[in-house]
Design a protein around this motif. Structure first.
Motif, PDB file in Angstrom:
ATOM      1  N   ALA A 165       3.184  11.535  -6.052  1.00  0.00           N
ATOM      2  CA  ALA A 165       4.498  12.067  -6.171  1.00  0.00           C
ATOM      3  C   ALA A 165       5.308  11.014  -5.205  1.00  0.00           C
ATOM      4  CB  ALA A 165       4.607  13.397  -5.824  1.00  0.00           C
ATOM      5  N   LEU A 166       4.937  10.757  -4.345  1.00  0.00           N
ATOM      6  CA  LEU A 166       5.510   9.642  -3.355  1.00  0.00           C
ATOM      7  C   LEU A 166       5.659   8.341  -3.782  1.00  0.00           C
ATOM      8  CD1 LEU A 166       4.455  11.393   0.050  1.00  0.00           C
ATOM      9  CD2 LEU A 166       6.484  11.845  -1.028  1.00  0.00           C
ATOM     10  N   ARG A 167       4.603   7.995  -4.267  1.00  0.00           N
ATOM     11  CA  ARG A 167       4.891   6.555  -4.790  1.00  0.00           C
ATOM     12  C   ARG A 167       5.908   6.597  -5.993  1.00  0.00           C
ATOM     13  NH1 ARG A 167       1.518   2.243  -4.920  1.00  0.00           N
ATOM     14  NH2 ARG A 167      -0.208   3.373  -3.767  1.00  0.00           N
ATOM     15  N   GLN A 168       6.229   7.503  -6.670  1.00  0.00           N
ATOM     16  CA  GLN A 168       6.951   7.664  -7.991  1.00  0.00           C
ATOM     17  C   GLN A 168       8.348   7.689  -7.095  1.00  0.00           C
ATOM     18  OE1 GLN A 168       6.473  11.042 -10.448  1.00  0.00           O
ATOM     19  NE2 GLN A 168       8.213  10.668 -11.531  1.00  0.00           N
ATOM     20  N   ARG A 169       8.419   8.539  -6.217  1.00  0.00           N
ATOM     21  CA  ARG A 169       9.751   8.968  -5.698  1.00  0.00           C
ATOM     22  C   ARG A 169      10.357   7.470  -4.842  1.00  0.00           C
ATOM     23  NH1 ARG A 169      13.586  12.927  -4.438  1.00  0.00           N
ATOM     24  NH2 ARG A 169      14.998  12.074  -3.016  1.00  0.00           N
ATOM     25  N   PHE A 170       9.420   6.983  -3.991  1.00  0.00           N
ATOM     26  CA  PHE A 170       9.973   5.769  -3.382  1.00  0.00           C
ATOM     27  C   PHE A 170       9.848   4.506  -4.045  1.00  0.00           C
ATOM     28  CE2 PHE A 170       7.600   8.373   0.530  1.00  0.00           C
ATOM     29  CZ  PHE A 170       8.782   9.161   0.480  1.00  0.00           C
ATOM     30  N   GLY A 171       9.189   4.160  -5.083  1.00  0.00           N
ATOM     31  CA  GLY A 171       9.207   3.079  -5.983  1.00  0.00           C
ATOM     32  C   GLY A 171       8.536   1.866  -5.053  1.00  0.00           C
ATOM     33  N   ASP A 172       9.377   0.848  -5.180  1.00  0.00           N
ATOM     34  CA  ASP A 172       9.063  -0.654  -4.592  1.00  0.00           C
ATOM     35  C   ASP A 172       8.907  -0.305  -2.915  1.00  0.00           C
ATOM     36  OD1 ASP A 172       8.768  -1.626  -6.904  1.00  0.00           O
ATOM     37  OD2 ASP A 172      10.892  -2.532  -6.882  1.00  0.00           O
ATOM     38  N   ALA A 173       9.441   0.715  -2.322  1.00  0.00           N
ATOM     39  CA  ALA A 173       9.329   0.921  -0.877  1.00  0.00           C
ATOM     40  C   ALA A 173       8.288   1.509  -0.604  1.00  0.00           C
ATOM     41  CB  ALA A 173      10.878   1.691  -0.563  1.00  0.00           C
ATOM     42  N   TYR A 174       7.476   2.035  -1.583  1.00  0.00           N
ATOM     43  CA  TYR A 174       6.329   2.767  -0.954  1.00  0.00           C
ATOM     44  C   TYR A 174       5.266   2.162  -0.160  1.00  0.00           C
ATOM     45  CZ  TYR A 174       2.060   5.600  -1.255  1.00  0.00           C
ATOM     46  OH  TYR A 174       0.698   6.462  -0.793  1.00  0.00           O
ATOM     47  N   PRO A 175       5.030   0.910  -0.588  1.00  0.00           N
ATOM     48  CA  PRO A 175       3.907   0.316   0.118  1.00  0.00           C
ATOM     49  C   PRO A 175       4.613   0.003   1.759  1.00  0.00           C
ATOM     50  CG  PRO A 175       4.419  -1.013  -2.209  1.00  0.00           C
ATOM     51  CD  PRO A 175       5.010   0.241  -1.947  1.00  0.00           C
ATOM     52  N   ARG A 176       5.702  -0.313   1.807  1.00  0.00           N
ATOM     53  CA  ARG A 176       6.307  -0.591   3.226  1.00  0.00           C
ATOM     54  C   ARG A 176       6.203   0.731   3.841  1.00  0.00           C
ATOM     55  NH1 ARG A 176      11.436  -2.967   1.818  1.00  0.00           N
ATOM     56  NH2 ARG A 176      12.044  -2.359   4.101  1.00  0.00           N
ATOM     57  N   ILE A 177       6.506   1.676   3.081  1.00  0.00           N
ATOM     58  CA  ILE A 177       6.726   3.074   3.880  1.00  0.00           C
ATOM     59  C   ILE A 177       5.001   3.616   4.379  1.00  0.00           C
ATOM     60  CG2 ILE A 177       6.820   5.459   3.934  1.00  0.00           C
ATOM     61  CD1 ILE A 177       9.568   4.851   1.844  1.00  0.00           C
ATOM     62  N   ALA A 178       4.105   3.305   3.340  1.00  0.00           N
ATOM     63  CA  ALA A 178       2.686   4.014   3.538  1.00  0.00           C
ATOM     64  C   ALA A 178       2.147   2.709   4.609  1.00  0.00           C
ATOM     65  CB  ALA A 178       1.882   3.659   2.356  1.00  0.00           C
ATOM     66  N   GLY A 179       2.748   1.365   4.528  1.00  0.00           N
ATOM     67  CA  GLY A 179       2.042   0.613   5.597  1.00  0.00           C
ATOM     68  C   GLY A 179       2.470   0.931   6.928  1.00  0.00           C
ATOM     69  N   ALA A 180       3.694   1.463   7.060  1.00  0.00           N
ATOM     70  CA  ALA A 180       4.115   1.699   8.487  1.00  0.00           C
ATOM     71  C   ALA A 180       3.580   2.902   8.988  1.00  0.00           C
ATOM     72  CB  ALA A 180       5.698   2.001   8.224  1.00  0.00           C
ATOM     73  N   ILE A 181       3.197   3.827   8.009  1.00  0.00           N
ATOM     74  CA  ILE A 181       2.459   5.205   8.252  1.00  0.00           C
ATOM     75  C   ILE A 181       1.140   4.969   8.679  1.00  0.00           C
ATOM     76  CG2 ILE A 181       1.759   7.327   7.642  1.00  0.00           C
ATOM     77  CD1 ILE A 181       4.464   7.700   6.042  1.00  0.00           C
ATOM     78  N   GLY A 182       0.458   4.003   7.896  1.00  0.00           N
ATOM     79  CA  GLY A 182      -0.968   3.660   8.165  1.00  0.00           C
ATOM     80  C   GLY A 182      -1.003   2.910   9.642  1.00  0.00           C
ATOM     81  N   ASN A 183      -0.113   2.302   9.780  1.00  0.00           N
ATOM     82  CA  ASN A 183       0.128   1.680  11.352  1.00  0.00           C
ATOM     83  C   ASN A 183       0.496   2.374  12.502  1.00  0.00           C
ATOM     84  OD1 ASN A 183      -1.282  -0.949  10.561  1.00  0.00           O
ATOM     85  ND2 ASN A 183       0.561  -1.324   9.372  1.00  0.00           N
ATOM     86  N   TYR A 184       0.741   3.669  12.114  1.00  0.00           N
ATOM     87  CA  TYR A 184       1.152   4.852  13.120  1.00  0.00           C
ATOM     88  C   TYR A 184       2.712   4.099  13.796  1.00  0.00           C
ATOM     89  CZ  TYR A 184      -3.367   6.601  12.605  1.00  0.00           C
ATOM     90  OH  TYR A 184      -4.604   7.145  12.041  1.00  0.00           O
ATOM     91  N   ASP A 185       3.490   3.392  12.899  1.00  0.00           N
ATOM     92  CA  ASP A 185       4.833   2.951  13.315  1.00  0.00           C
ATOM     93  C   ASP A 185       5.771   4.135  12.622  1.00  0.00           C
ATOM     94  OD1 ASP A 185       7.362   1.866  14.026  1.00  0.00           O
ATOM     95  OD2 ASP A 185       6.694  -0.051  13.110  1.00  0.00           O
ATOM     96  N   PHE A 186       5.732   5.266  13.212  1.00  0.00           N
ATOM     97  CA  PHE A 186       6.638   6.130  12.665  1.00  0.00           C
ATOM     98  C   PHE A 186       8.048   5.956  12.795  1.00  0.00           C
ATOM     99  CE2 PHE A 186       2.645   8.679  14.037  1.00  0.00           C
ATOM    100  CZ  PHE A 186       1.925   8.574  12.596  1.00  0.00           C
ATOM    101  N   ASP A 187       8.539   5.372  13.801  1.00  0.00           N
ATOM    102  CA  ASP A 187       9.880   5.063  13.455  1.00  0.00           C
ATOM    103  C   ASP A 187      10.206   4.104  12.568  1.00  0.00           C
ATOM    104  OD1 ASP A 187      10.133   6.641  16.163  1.00  0.00           O
ATOM    105  OD2 ASP A 187      10.160   4.918  17.308  1.00  0.00           O
ATOM    106  N   GLU A 188       9.550   3.195  12.151  1.00  0.00           N
ATOM    107  CA  GLU A 188       9.979   2.267  11.094  1.00  0.00           C
ATOM    108  C   GLU A 188       9.734   3.260   9.750  1.00  0.00           C
ATOM    109  OE1 GLU A 188      10.638  -1.045   8.733  1.00  0.00           O
ATOM    110  OE2 GLU A 188      11.259  -0.331  10.906  1.00  0.00           O
ATOM    111  N   ALA A 189       8.746   3.961   9.841  1.00  0.00           N
ATOM    112  CA  ALA A 189       8.550   4.891   8.443  1.00  0.00           C
ATOM    113  C   ALA A 189       9.626   5.826   8.440  1.00  0.00           C
ATOM    114  CB  ALA A 189       7.289   5.619   8.772  1.00  0.00           C
TER     115      ALA A 189
END
Length: 179
Positions: free
Chosen positions: A144-168
């Motif tokens: 659902a989030l991949r669908q919502r965020f589209g092309d931005a999903y990998p960057r959002i997921a990457g920031a979350i995966g790296n615990y960069d919550f401010d960037e996410a």
């Protein structure tokens, strides 16, 4: 082997790898260039570990060598940059191969329901609080989030995966208005 032959679980691991490690080489390089040996080493360590988890042994070896070099600081800067470049080349080739392979896998799951405003609010709250449960929420509602965020999903997921919550949180902001 790591997922006991469960293809869906392995495909999920591969998708998470692509989403969370796509920028790993840039993170390592930026940290090293700014003189932050500790962050560069941590990023190389993470890349080594997740590459090993998916069975990407060549990348795991390169990342381990880079991690060791960054920890011991035994090579001149040009040699370290060459190691970063070798990791980048291997990582980008691996990501391309994974994406190609996953694109050929037929989807056995029904279309995900759209991300609800409550889900987005919950994700935003977890990110603002710096709560690592944001990663679990992202994984649980990935479709659902991949669908919502589209092309931005990998960057959002990457920031979350790296615990960069401010960037996410910053990357999430444009997606909080109603769909």
């Amino acid at each position: 082997k790591r997922v006991l032959g469960k293809q869906a679980a392995y495909q999920t691991m591969l998708r998470k790898f692509v989403a969370n490690q796509r920028e790993a080489d840039h993170l390592i390089e930026a940290a090293y260039a700014s003189g932050d040996q500790g962050s560069a080493t941590r990023h190389a360590h993470t890349l080594r570990g997740v590459a090993g988890n998916i069975g990407a042994n060549d990348l795991m070896t390169l990342a381990a060598e880079l991690e060791n070099t960054l920890q011991t600081n035994t090579l001149p800067p040009e040699a370290i940059r060459q190691q970063i470049t070798a990791c980048r080349t291997q990582l980008q080739a691996l990501i391309g191969a994974i994406e190609d392979a996953l694109a050929r896998v037929p989807s056995a799951t029904p279309a995900a329901p759209p991300a609800s405003p409550a889900l987005l609010a919950q994700l935003e709250t977890l990110l603002r609080e710096g709560d690592p449960l944001a990663a679990d929420l992202l994984t649980e509602h990935q479709a659902a989030l991949r669908q919502r965020f589209g092309d931005a999903y990998p960057r959002i997921a990457g920031a979350i995966g790296n615990y960069d919550f401010d960037e996410a949180t910053r990357l999430l902001a444009p997606h909080l208005s109603p769909a």
